[in-house]
Design a protein around this motif. Structure first.
Motif, PDB file in Angstrom:
ATOM      1  N   ASP A  46      37.821  22.068  20.975  1.00 38.11           N
ATOM      2  CA  ASP A  46      37.070  22.392  19.754  1.00 38.11           C
ATOM      3  C   ASP A  46      37.417  21.340  18.698  1.00 38.11           C
ATOM      4  OD1 ASP A  46      39.425  23.104  18.304  1.00 38.11           O
ATOM      5  OD2 ASP A  46      39.226  25.204  18.834  1.00 38.11           O
ATOM      6  N   PRO A  47      36.749  21.334  17.559  1.00 40.36           N
ATOM      7  CA  PRO A  47      36.999  20.278  16.565  1.00 40.36           C
ATOM      8  C   PRO A  47      38.463  20.150  16.124  1.00 40.36           C
ATOM      9  CG  PRO A  47      34.960  21.390  16.053  1.00 40.36           C
ATOM     10  CD  PRO A  47      35.600  22.177  17.171  1.00 40.36           C
ATOM     11  N   ASN A  48      39.154  21.272  15.924  1.00 39.92           N
ATOM     12  CA  ASN A  48      40.563  21.183  15.510  1.00 39.92           C
ATOM     13  C   ASN A  48      41.429  20.625  16.628  1.00 39.92           C
ATOM     14  OD1 ASN A  48      40.021  22.195  12.969  1.00 39.92           O
ATOM     15  ND2 ASN A  48      40.584  24.283  13.482  1.00 39.92           N
ATOM     16  N   ALA A  49      41.179  21.071  17.849  1.00 35.64           N
ATOM     17  CA  ALA A  49      41.952  20.563  18.984  1.00 35.64           C
ATOM     18  C   ALA A  49      41.665  19.090  19.218  1.00 35.64           C
ATOM     19  CB  ALA A  49      41.652  21.387  20.238  1.00 35.64           C
ATOM     20  N   ARG A  50      40.417  18.695  19.046  1.00 33.40           N
ATOM     21  CA  ARG A  50      40.074  17.285  19.207  1.00 33.40           C
ATOM     22  C   ARG A  50      40.755  16.447  18.124  1.00 33.40           C
ATOM     23  NH1 ARG A  50      34.254  16.895  20.395  1.00 33.40           N
ATOM     24  NH2 ARG A  50      35.013  17.599  22.403  1.00 33.40           N
ATOM     25  N   ALA A  51      40.798  16.972  16.906  1.00 37.10           N
ATOM     26  CA  ALA A  51      41.493  16.255  15.827  1.00 37.10           C
ATOM     27  C   ALA A  51      42.966  16.092  16.163  1.00 37.10           C
ATOM     28  CB  ALA A  51      41.312  16.996  14.503  1.00 37.10           C
ATOM     29  N   ARG A 109      57.356  11.451  17.290  1.00 36.13           N
ATOM     30  CA  ARG A 109      57.531  12.902  17.222  1.00 36.13           C
ATOM     31  C   ARG A 109      57.245  13.367  15.800  1.00 36.13           C
ATOM     32  NH1 ARG A 109      59.430  16.141  20.764  1.00 36.13           N
ATOM     33  NH2 ARG A 109      60.532  14.526  21.907  1.00 36.13           N
ATOM     34  N   ALA A 110      56.448  14.443  15.689  1.00 31.68           N
ATOM     35  CA  ALA A 110      56.144  15.003  14.378  1.00 31.68           C
ATOM     36  C   ALA A 110      56.052  16.518  14.503  1.00 31.68           C
ATOM     37  CB  ALA A 110      54.831  14.442  13.833  1.00 31.68           C
ATOM     38  N   ASP A 111      56.461  17.207  13.456  1.00 31.76           N
ATOM     39  CA  ASP A 111      56.372  18.661  13.478  1.00 31.76           C
ATOM     40  C   ASP A 111      54.962  19.110  13.100  1.00 31.76           C
ATOM     41  OD1 ASP A 111      56.198  18.526  10.664  1.00 31.76           O
ATOM     42  OD2 ASP A 111      58.290  19.076  10.391  1.00 31.76           O
ATOM     43  N   GLY A 112      54.691  20.372  13.330  1.00 34.70           N
ATOM     44  CA  GLY A 112      53.359  20.907  13.076  1.00 34.70           C
ATOM     45  C   GLY A 112      52.924  20.776  11.628  1.00 34.70           C
ATOM     46  N   ALA A 113      53.843  20.953  10.702  1.00 33.60           N
ATOM     47  CA  ALA A 113      53.500  20.850   9.286  1.00 33.60           C
ATOM     48  C   ALA A 113      53.059  19.431   8.921  1.00 33.60           C
ATOM     49  CB  ALA A 113      54.677  21.285   8.425  1.00 33.60           C
ATOM     50  N   THR A 114      53.733  18.445   9.466  1.00 33.94           N
ATOM     51  CA  THR A 114      53.363  17.050   9.196  1.00 33.94           C
ATOM     52  C   THR A 114      51.989  16.737   9.765  1.00 33.94           C
ATOM     53  OG1 THR A 114      55.680  16.366   9.182  1.00 33.94           O
ATOM     54  CG2 THR A 114      54.041  14.647   9.598  1.00 33.94           C
ATOM     55  N   GLY A 165      44.641  17.472   7.284  1.00 35.34           N
ATOM     56  CA  GLY A 165      43.980  18.245   6.240  1.00 35.34           C
ATOM     57  C   GLY A 165      43.818  19.717   6.591  1.00 35.34           C
ATOM     58  N   PHE A 166      44.598  20.194   7.559  1.00 35.00           N
ATOM     59  CA  PHE A 166      44.581  21.616   7.905  1.00 35.00           C
ATOM     60  C   PHE A 166      45.290  22.386   6.791  1.00 35.00           C
ATOM     61  CE2 PHE A 166      44.714  20.953  12.844  1.00 35.00           C
ATOM     62  CZ  PHE A 166      43.433  20.407  12.812  1.00 35.00           C
ATOM     63  N   PRO A 167      44.837  23.610   6.499  1.00 37.27           N
ATOM     64  CA  PRO A 167      45.491  24.375   5.431  1.00 37.27           C
ATOM     65  C   PRO A 167      46.936  24.765   5.746  1.00 37.27           C
ATOM     66  CG  PRO A 167      43.766  25.691   6.485  1.00 37.27           C
ATOM     67  CD  PRO A 167      43.679  24.304   7.044  1.00 37.27           C
ATOM     68  N   ASN A 202      50.101  24.877   9.336  1.00 36.41           N
ATOM     69  CA  ASN A 202      50.405  24.416  10.689  1.00 36.41           C
ATOM     70  C   ASN A 202      50.006  25.411  11.779  1.00 36.41           C
ATOM     71  OD1 ASN A 202      52.435  26.247  10.189  1.00 36.41           O
ATOM     72  ND2 ASN A 202      54.078  24.953  10.942  1.00 36.41           N
ATOM     73  N   ARG A 203      49.532  26.593  11.415  1.00 34.51           N
ATOM     74  CA  ARG A 203      49.059  27.528  12.437  1.00 34.51           C
ATOM     75  C   ARG A 203      47.882  26.951  13.211  1.00 34.51           C
ATOM     76  NH1 ARG A 203      48.595  32.919   8.999  1.00 34.51           N
ATOM     77  NH2 ARG A 203      48.061  31.331   7.488  1.00 34.51           N
ATOM     78  N   LEU A 204      47.063  26.148  12.553  1.00 29.96           N
ATOM     79  CA  LEU A 204      45.935  25.529  13.253  1.00 29.96           C
ATOM     80  C   LEU A 204      46.410  24.532  14.304  1.00 29.96           C
ATOM     81  CD1 LEU A 204      43.324  25.040  10.403  1.00 29.96           C
ATOM     82  CD2 LEU A 204      43.366  26.792  12.189  1.00 29.96           C
ATOM     83  N   VAL A 205      47.530  23.890  14.065  1.00 27.94           N
ATOM     84  CA  VAL A 205      48.114  22.997  15.071  1.00 27.94           C
ATOM     85  C   VAL A 205      48.574  23.835  16.265  1.00 27.94           C
ATOM     86  CG1 VAL A 205      50.001  21.387  15.574  1.00 27.94           C
ATOM     87  CG2 VAL A 205      48.783  21.241  13.393  1.00 27.94           C
ATOM     88  N   GLY A 206      49.248  24.943  15.999  1.00 23.70           N
ATOM     89  CA  GLY A 206      49.694  25.819  17.073  1.00 23.70           C
ATOM     90  C   GLY A 206      48.536  26.374  17.888  1.00 23.70           C
ATOM     91  N   ARG A 207      47.471  26.779  17.213  1.00 25.05           N
ATOM     92  CA  ARG A 207      46.302  27.298  17.922  1.00 25.05           C
ATOM     93  C   ARG A 207      45.643  26.211  18.765  1.00 25.05           C
ATOM     94  NH1 ARG A 207      44.468  30.242  12.591  1.00 25.05           N
ATOM     95  NH2 ARG A 207      45.710  32.152  12.811  1.00 25.05           N
ATOM     96  N   ALA A 208      45.598  25.005  18.229  1.00 28.27           N
ATOM     97  CA  ALA A 208      44.992  23.891  18.973  1.00 28.27           C
ATOM     98  C   ALA A 208      45.816  23.563  20.219  1.00 28.27           C
ATOM     99  CB  ALA A 208      44.870  22.658  18.075  1.00 28.27           C
TER     100      ALA A 208
END
Length: 97
Positions: A20-25, A37-42, A48-50, A52-58
């Motif tokens: 999906d668009p977030n996963a592709r990003a 190496r980078a953490d989800g918040a970074t 531009g995600f609001p 880091n939960r969107l990173v986890g979902r992706a």
């Protein structure tokens, strides 16, 4: 599950196309930052995600899609963050087209 190998272009293309668009990003970010190496918040801030939960979902969605093709996630995860090797970044860069 097998790890992605350098000759798994078709599998990488399927994973990239299914994202999906977030996963592709997220994949695009990992491709652009090989061996970093980078953490989800970074990553979330860079994308531009609001939060880091969107990173986890992706990563979860991509992990499911990879598993459906009998492949492991093409990045490494730890408490220190996410990391895609240069080899995998090259493969997924080719898969992206």
């Amino acid at each position: 599950m097998q790890p992605f190998g350098p000759d798994d272009l078709a599998q990488a293309q399927r994973l990239y196309a299914a994202a999906d668009p977030n996963a592709r990003a997220l994949l695009d970010w990992l491709i652009a930052h090989p061996d970093q190496r980078a953490d989800g918040a970074t990553i979330a801030a860079d994308l531009g995600f609001p939060d880091n939960r969107l990173v986890g979902r992706a990563t979860y969605a991509l992990g499911l899609a990879a598993a459906a093709d009998d492949r492991a996630r093409p990045w490494h995860e730890s408490q220190m963050g996410y990391l895609m090797t240069g080899e995998m970044a090259g493969l997924f860069g080719r898969a992206r087209g």
